[in-house]
Scaffold this motif. Structure first.
Motif, mmCIF file in Angstrom:
data_model
loop_
_atom_site.group_PDB
_atom_site.id
_atom_site.type_symbol
_atom_site.label_atom_id
_atom_site.label_comp_id
_atom_site.label_asym_id
_atom_site.label_seq_id
_atom_site.Cartn_x
_atom_site.Cartn_y
_atom_site.Cartn_z
ATOM 1 N N TYR A 293 0.770 -1.184 0.119
ATOM 2 C CA TYR A 293 -0.125 -0.101 -0.047
ATOM 3 C C TYR A 293 0.769 1.212 0.038
ATOM 4 O O TYR A 293 0.292 2.405 -0.466
ATOM 5 C CB TYR A 293 -0.955 -0.054 1.172
ATOM 6 N N GLN B 191 -7.537 7.451 -3.765
ATOM 7 C CA GLN B 191 -8.018 6.884 -5.173
ATOM 8 C C GLN B 191 -9.164 7.299 -5.696
ATOM 9 O O GLN B 191 -9.769 7.250 -6.858
ATOM 10 C CB GLN B 191 -8.301 5.181 -4.876
ATOM 11 N N ARG B 192 -9.846 8.127 -4.766
ATOM 12 C CA ARG B 192 -10.905 8.860 -5.201
ATOM 13 C C ARG B 192 -10.860 10.028 -6.360
ATOM 14 O O ARG B 192 -9.498 10.468 -6.499
ATOM 15 C CB ARG B 192 -11.770 9.624 -4.086
ATOM 16 N N GLN C 11 1.347 3.431 -3.115
ATOM 17 C CA GLN C 11 0.204 4.194 -3.614
ATOM 18 C C GLN C 11 -0.277 5.516 -2.825
ATOM 19 O O GLN C 11 -1.242 6.215 -3.434
ATOM 20 C CB GLN C 11 -0.935 3.383 -3.635
ATOM 21 N N ARG D 3 -7.644 4.120 0.076
ATOM 22 C CA ARG D 3 -9.010 4.304 -0.842
ATOM 23 C C ARG D 3 -9.682 5.804 -1.000
ATOM 24 O O ARG D 3 -10.007 6.183 -1.956
ATOM 25 C CB ARG D 3 -10.035 3.415 0.106
#
Length: 433
Positions: A300, A422-423, A303, A419
């Motif tokens: 992770y 990643q929006r 990212q 998460r």
């Protein structure tokens, strides 16, 4: 009946009321009933707390529709009782509650008003118990006058132990968890259970919350108590409850800091291994947890490497330690551009304490709200203790009030952060952990 009035304000330990602590200690204990000996307005405290817990459990998919909810009754003190006393009103309230709800036992939580006017609620409880034939107990805390939320929680647990527990032979490898932390199905409790599994320990009871009378009477059979806390304010009370049970029942108490963050988890496992004389199991547990954490970091962290993050903090150190959040950013090698202190929700002393603590913990620049306006404009993500309306278009990760337990807590928070990252860039909004 009147007791001597005492000046209790000097003993205050926090900024919260003790009554909700009493309520939360038994609010889901089958057969329990709580009476607030207080004005009617005090009832909103328990109601708002219960409503908040309800919606959080729905959001986390942990809602249990069959879960028992203890009745909460308000005696209804008014101005006239400040002159004539409220003992008679409390007697009527206890009789009504016993007749209406048929509880297994009654706990009386006293308000500051009851403490100021000097109502001897312990004597009233004793008379009611003799007349009704069920346990009626008055918790020795008075709203904001002495102690705080955790003092009420502790004293509720202590009085239940004194009333319902006797020393028993111990069942090997069994544990009683002391505290709440979202209930038996909550993420933190499940993580603690998983960590205890490295030592072949099984949770036997959860006390004083989420325990029927049968569960409460099983506590003396357990071989160990482990506190659930997580803040500088709550940990001493839960450890104190463990020591009380050790003295009363001979159940050894593990007095260890909460495993919030990686270094704290390592320390918790190490200390528990020493306490149990199972050092090899502790070493094996630390190795496996490190592998689990490193796998998540490898998957992770990449990212998030190009994301510019700003941290907003507005909780007093008494309730929130920033160390575990800063450790997560360091573990995942994130770009923390700055820390903004929310001075509109903190007193001057609280701001000063927080600035000094941050200076000791990190070299990352810290800003006031006014100074932080420019830096937040350049941020991709805001990690915050409060919802920021001024930065509504920014992606915001709302930090939980209590630090999350173990590697499971670390990975849960960082997965949410990924998460959020990643929006779509034009989609802001808040994500809750």
């Amino acid at each position: 009946m009147v007791m001597n009035k005492r000046a209790k304000t000097a003993r205050k330990r926090g900024y919260s009321c003790a009554m909700p602590g009493v309520w939360r200690a038994v609010s889901h204990n089958e057969g329990a009933l709580v009476i607030y000996h207080s004005p009617k307005a005090c009832g909103h405290i328990g109601r708002e707390m219960d409503l908040g817990m309800h919606f959080r459990s729905l959001a986390k998919r942990q809602f249990m529709p069959e879960q028992y909810s203890a009745p909460l009754i308000i005696s209804g003190l008014t101005e006239e009782h400040s002159i004539f006393g409220g003992a008679g009103l409390l007697r009527e309230c206890i009789e009504y509650a016993a007749e209406r709800y048929k509880p297994a036992y009654i706990l009386i939580a006293n308000s500051c008003v009851a403490g100021v006017i000097g109502d001897d609620t312990a004597a009233v409880a004793g008379e009611a118990e003799a007349a009704l034939g069920i346990p009626v107990m008055s918790v020795p805390c008075y709203g904001y006058l002495d102690g705080d939320y955790y003092a009420g929680f502790y004293h509720a647990g202590k009085i239940l132990a004194e009333r319902f527990m006797i020393a028993q032979p111990k069942v090997v490898n069994t544990v009683t968890l002391l505290g709440d932390r979202g209930g038996p199905n909550g993420m933190d409790v499940q993580e603690i259970k998983r960590l205890l599994g490295y030592f072949s320990l099984k949770v036997y009871c959860h006390f004083p919350a989420y325990a029927s009378l049968e569960d409460i009477r099983r506590v003396p059979f357990t071989a160990l108590t482990v506190p659930l806390s997580g803040t500088r304010q709550s940990n001493p009370w839960m450890c104190k409850l463990g020591l009380e049970l050790e003295e009363m029942l001979g159940v050894p108490a593990f007095d260890g800091d909460y495993p919030a963050g990686w270094q704290a988890t390592v320390l918790w496992l190490t200390n528990l291994g020493r306490f149990l004389n199972r050092q090899q199991q502790a070493e094996a547990a630390i190795k496996q947890e490190a592998e689990r954490l490193n796998r998540h970091i490898a998957e992770y962290s990449s990212q998030l490497q190009d994301k510019r993050i700003v941290l907003y903090l507005g909780r007093p150190l008494l309730y929130f330690d920033p160390a575990w959040v800063l450790e997560l950013f360091s573990l995942y090698n994130l770009n923390l551009a700055g820390i903004v202190v929310l001075d509109d929700v903190l007193s001057k002393d609280q701001q000063l304490d927080l600035y000094q603590e941050l200076k000791q913990q990190t070299g990352i620049p810290c800003f006031s709200q006014a100074e932080g306006k420019d830096i937040v404009e350049t941020a991709d993500i805001v990690v915050t203790t409060h919802e920021l309306t001024a930065a509504a278009r920014k992606k915001q990760l709302f930090l939980p009030l209590l630090p999350l337990a173990g590697v499971g807590g670390i990975t849960a928070l960082m997965t949410k952060l990924v998460r959020l990252a990643q929006r779509h860039d034009r989609r802001g909004g808040i994500m809750y952990v």
